[in-house]
Each structure stands twice: as C-alpha cells, then as structure tokens.
Motif scaffolding. Structure first.
Motif, mmCIF file in Angstrom:
data_model
loop_
_atom_site.group_PDB
_atom_site.id
_atom_site.type_symbol
_atom_site.label_atom_id
_atom_site.label_comp_id
_atom_site.label_asym_id
_atom_site.label_seq_id
_atom_site.Cartn_x
_atom_site.Cartn_y
_atom_site.Cartn_z
ATOM 1 N N PRO A 148 -70.860 -21.122 -7.003
ATOM 2 C CA PRO A 148 -69.944 -20.929 -5.854
ATOM 3 C C PRO A 148 -70.486 -19.937 -4.823
ATOM 4 O O PRO A 148 -70.260 -20.128 -3.619
ATOM 5 N N ILE A 149 -71.205 -18.904 -5.265
ATOM 6 C CA ILE A 149 -71.776 -17.941 -4.297
ATOM 7 C C ILE A 149 -72.728 -18.679 -3.352
ATOM 8 O O ILE A 149 -72.632 -18.587 -2.125
ATOM 9 N N VAL A 150 -73.639 -19.479 -3.935
ATOM 10 C CA VAL A 150 -74.643 -20.191 -3.130
ATOM 11 C C VAL A 150 -73.974 -21.219 -2.208
ATOM 12 O O VAL A 150 -74.388 -21.406 -1.068
ATOM 13 N N TYR A 280 -65.740 -32.554 -16.042
ATOM 14 C CA TYR A 280 -66.331 -32.230 -14.739
ATOM 15 C C TYR A 280 -66.355 -30.726 -14.509
ATOM 16 O O TYR A 280 -65.676 -29.961 -15.191
ATOM 17 N N ASP A 281 -67.174 -30.328 -13.544
ATOM 18 C CA ASP A 281 -67.163 -28.955 -13.043
ATOM 19 C C ASP A 281 -66.941 -29.084 -11.545
ATOM 20 O O ASP A 281 -67.695 -29.782 -10.867
ATOM 21 N N SER A 282 -65.879 -28.442 -11.054
ATOM 22 C CA SER A 282 -65.629 -28.600 -9.619
ATOM 23 C C SER A 282 -65.458 -27.242 -8.932
ATOM 24 O O SER A 282 -65.008 -26.276 -9.545
ATOM 25 N N ILE A 283 -65.862 -27.215 -7.670
ATOM 26 C CA ILE A 283 -65.724 -26.000 -6.853
ATOM 27 C C ILE A 283 -65.084 -26.407 -5.524
ATOM 28 O O ILE A 283 -65.585 -27.314 -4.849
ATOM 29 N N SER A 284 -63.952 -25.774 -5.183
ATOM 30 C CA SER A 284 -63.328 -26.020 -3.868
ATOM 31 C C SER A 284 -63.351 -24.707 -3.117
ATOM 32 O O SER A 284 -62.835 -23.701 -3.619
ATOM 33 N N ILE A 285 -63.919 -24.745 -1.935
ATOM 34 C CA ILE A 285 -63.924 -23.527 -1.122
ATOM 35 C C ILE A 285 -63.135 -23.812 0.154
ATOM 36 O O ILE A 285 -63.454 -24.751 0.896
ATOM 37 N N GLU A 286 -62.095 -23.007 0.356
ATOM 38 C CA GLU A 286 -61.298 -23.165 1.575
ATOM 39 C C GLU A 286 -61.846 -22.181 2.601
ATOM 40 O O GLU A 286 -61.970 -20.978 2.332
ATOM 41 N N GLY A 287 -62.259 -22.698 3.737
ATOM 42 C CA GLY A 287 -62.839 -21.833 4.762
ATOM 43 C C GLY A 287 -63.164 -22.652 5.989
ATOM 44 O O GLY A 287 -62.573 -23.700 6.234
ATOM 45 N N ILE A 288 -64.145 -22.208 6.744
ATOM 46 C CA ILE A 288 -64.568 -22.971 7.931
ATOM 47 C C ILE A 288 -66.039 -23.317 7.787
ATOM 48 O O ILE A 288 -66.881 -22.437 7.878
#
Ligand SMILES: NC(=O)c1ccc[n+]([C@@H]2O[C@H](COP(=O)([O-])OP(=O)(O)OC[C@H]3O[C@@H](n4cnc5c(N)ncnc54)[C@H](OP(=O)(O)O)[C@@H]3O)[C@@H](O)[C@H]2O)c1
Length: 341
Positions: A148-150, A280-288
């Motif tokens: 997630p950092i990357v 599964y492995d999931s990543i959701s990032i809320e942003g712009i």
C-alpha cells in the motif's frame, strides 16, 4: 567474478524448512549452516528433512556460537519466533559477529513503538557492527504495509487506505492453523484468546505504524480489535487431516485501525478462513485519484515469505547499517539472478 551469497539459517520449523529448501534451489546462494534447538532435529541431515534434490552434507546443529565462529557468512536468517524479545539474544550474537540479519519475526518489521528500548538497542548494535537488521515476510513486511505504501506513489493526495487479506487457512502450515484456532469449540477459542495461547494475526499494528510513518499521516489512535471467531456450518477436513465439525471454529478475523476524528484513515482486515471461498488480497486507496488493486487468488503466505527472505539478501548487504524496515531498503524484487560481486 560471480560469487554466491553465504547464508546461515536459524530455526528449522515448518517455515524454516520452506525457506531452506528455496535457499538450496538458488544458484546464487550457498547455505553454510543450519541451527535449531529442537532435540528432534539436532544432528539430522538437512537433505533428509527438506525438499532438496542436491546431495549436501549439512547437519543441523544446536550451537549457534560454534557455527558463527566456524563459518563465514553474509546473512543469518532467523525463523524462530514472533517475538522481538525472544529473538533478541540471537540477533545480538549474529550482529556482534559482523553478520547481517533477516528475520521473519512478525514484530520486527516495525518494532519502534512496541519495543522502543529494544529497537534502540538493536539499532545501536547494528550500527556499531556495521550491519543491517531487518524484519520481513508477506504480512507483515509486504502485503499490508510496503505494497500500500508503494501504491500511493501516483496519487496526488491520500485520504484513507483499506487493505483486506482473505485467505484459505486450510491450505497453510499446521502451526498457522493452530495459531488461528481452527477446529476449536467457541468456549475453547475464547479461553485460548484470554490466556494468549491464540494471538490472532500478529503484526497489524506494526504494519499500520510503517504506513503512517512512510506517508507522514496524522492519526489520533491505532486500535487493534480482539480476534473474532466464526463457526463452520458444515464439516470439512484440513490439510493436516483433521475433521472440523459443524459448530466449531473455522475462521478468524483480526482487524486494526488508525483513526482520526472518528474516521478510519487506515483499516487492515485479515481474515483466515478454512473452507472453500474466494481468496484475494485487496488494497483500496481513497484519494486523488482513488485506486483499487486486487490480487486474485491471494499471495501464498508461506511461499511468499520464503521468497521475500531469499530476495532480500542482496538488498540487505548493500543497505546502510542499523535496524531498518522494508520501506528503507532498495526496491524489493526477485533477485535469483543477482550475484555477490
Ligand atoms: N513475517 C511473516 O510473514 C511470517 C510468515 C510465516 C511465519 N512467521 C513466523 O516465523 C516463525 C517461524 O515459523 P514456524 O512455523 O517455522 O515456527 P515454529 O513451528 O515455532 O518453528 C520454530 C523452530 O525454531 C526453533 N527455535 C526456537 N528458538 C530457537 C533458537 N533460539 N535457536 C534456534 N532454534 C530455535 C524451534 O525449536 P523448538 O520447537 O524446540 O522451540 C522450532 O524448531 C514463527 O514465529 C511464525 O509466526 C512469520
């Protein structure tokens, strides 16, 4: 000239065996010694215990000091415990021998808040001896922190991050299945949680601390919720051949949050579920802009952890000295074709 990386392995439990068999397959790695204190392993031939198609003469030894004084090594891999406190004596011996450390201890990827004094001690020891110490693995160490950092790199701004691991625990090694309480009655599950015999997933808080530090995110508190059980509605058989009956525990959920003004800034949700379901492995990032990433099938935790360790060897050797984290190292990648020069 091409030279292999020379390695000593400490800890030959199920994970140590998976790591060692990968090290033996890699042309660019030379395994110099294997240490374990389990009486059932000491003096046994390594090739009789791990998946290995080479004829090698390594014997499992119990005395790390003897191995360190006899063998020349670049890195010692420690796969003995989840607790930084427990592995500290081993780290100390290795570092004082001038050798780098890679460990899969779940607390080591980000121990600075939880074990502040010990972290300082390890950092100073490592700097004094000009070596690097790092904790890695799939989780913590990669999927719920580094990845997630990357993924935030192409975002103009980040509001919140949610990471979910949904895995089928019935396919995992026996200590893992036991650690998450598979097959227990609900009352036994609660008793073991209360007595800390079952910990749930270890490392979620450390993963959150790595993310907030890397991104400089502000938060009011980090909360790790108590592990939650779910019971099975039909019988099934685990990979270690035990039948889990209807009404017994089949699933454990560990969840940790970083909150700011009651809003979840980071949510890590780890679900280990024995039985047929989507992994599964999931990543959701809320942003712009907002982004979503999903690894279908999920990353295999044990195979992935062994690869993280082997692939990190060349990175650790060239890293600066001290107690580092995965976010401080050069970009991790497969290194099977990288040699010591
Ligand atoms: N970061 C990650 O993503 C990740 C992934 C997988 C596993 N892990 C962690 O890695 C560790 C190893 O996993 P595992 O399933 O193989 O654990 P395990 O079944 O507990 O095996 C550990 C082995 O190390 C031996 N040992 C303990 N202390 C030792 C010492 N001071 N010196 C030498 N040997 C020692 C143990 O001997 P005895 O049995 O006699 O104590 C045992 O043979 C666990 O703590 C696990 O939670 C982390």
């Amino acid at each position: 000239m091409h030279k292999p990386f020379e390695i000593i392995q400490v800890g030959l439990g199920p994970m140590g065996k998976i790591i060692t068999s990968l090290l033996l397959k890699r042309q660019n790695i030379l395994l110099r010694g294997v240490v374990d204190i389990n009486p059932q392993l000491i003096d046994k031939k390594l090739s009789d215990l791990v998946d290995c198609d080479k004829d090698i003469d390594l014997i499992i030894e119990s005395d790390l000091n003897a191995v360190l004084s006899r063998e020349k090594a670049d890195v010692v891999i420690i796969a003995t415990s989840s607790s930084v406190e427990k592995i500290f004596p081993t780290i100390e011996k290795v570092v004082k021998s001038g050798i780098h450390v890679i460990s899969i201890c779940e607390e080591l990827p980000y121990p600075f808040q939880y074990q502040a004094e010990l972290s300082k001690k390890i950092d100073i020891l490592a700097k004094d001896n000009n070596v690097t110490v790092v904790g890695t693995g799939i989780n913590p160490g990669y999927l719920m922190d580094l990845l997630p950092i990357v993924l935030t790199a192409p975002l103009q701004s980040v509001n919140s991050i949610k990471v979910t691991r949904m895995m089928n625990s019935a396919k995992r090694r026996v200590p893992f299945q036991k650690k998450i309480g598979t097959g227990l009655s609900v009352s036994e599950f609660h008793r073991k949680i209360n007595e800390k015999e079952i910990t749930g997933h270890v490392g979620l808080t450390q993963s959150i601390q790595m993310i907030v530090t890397a991104l400089g995110l502000k938060y009011d508190e980090i909360i790790e919720l108590p592990p939650k059980e779910i019971i099975t509605t039909k019988d099934f058989t685990t990979s270690y051949g035990e039948t889990v009956q209807e009404g017994y525990v089949c699933r454990l959920q560990s969840k940790a949050l970083a909150k700011k003004q009651e809003k979840e800034v980071i949510t890590l949700d780890f679900v280990a579920y024995a039985g047929e379901h989507e992994e599964y492995d999931s990543i959701s990032i809320e942003g712009i802009p907002s982004i979503e990433q999903k690894i279908r099938g999920g990353v295999h935790g044990d195979l992935g952890t062994s690869a993280m360790v082997a692939n990190l060897i060349p990175k650790v050797i060239t890293a600066r000295p001290g107690l580092l984290t995965m976010k401080d190292l050069p970009v991790p990648c497969n290194t099977e074709n990288i040699w010591k020069t």
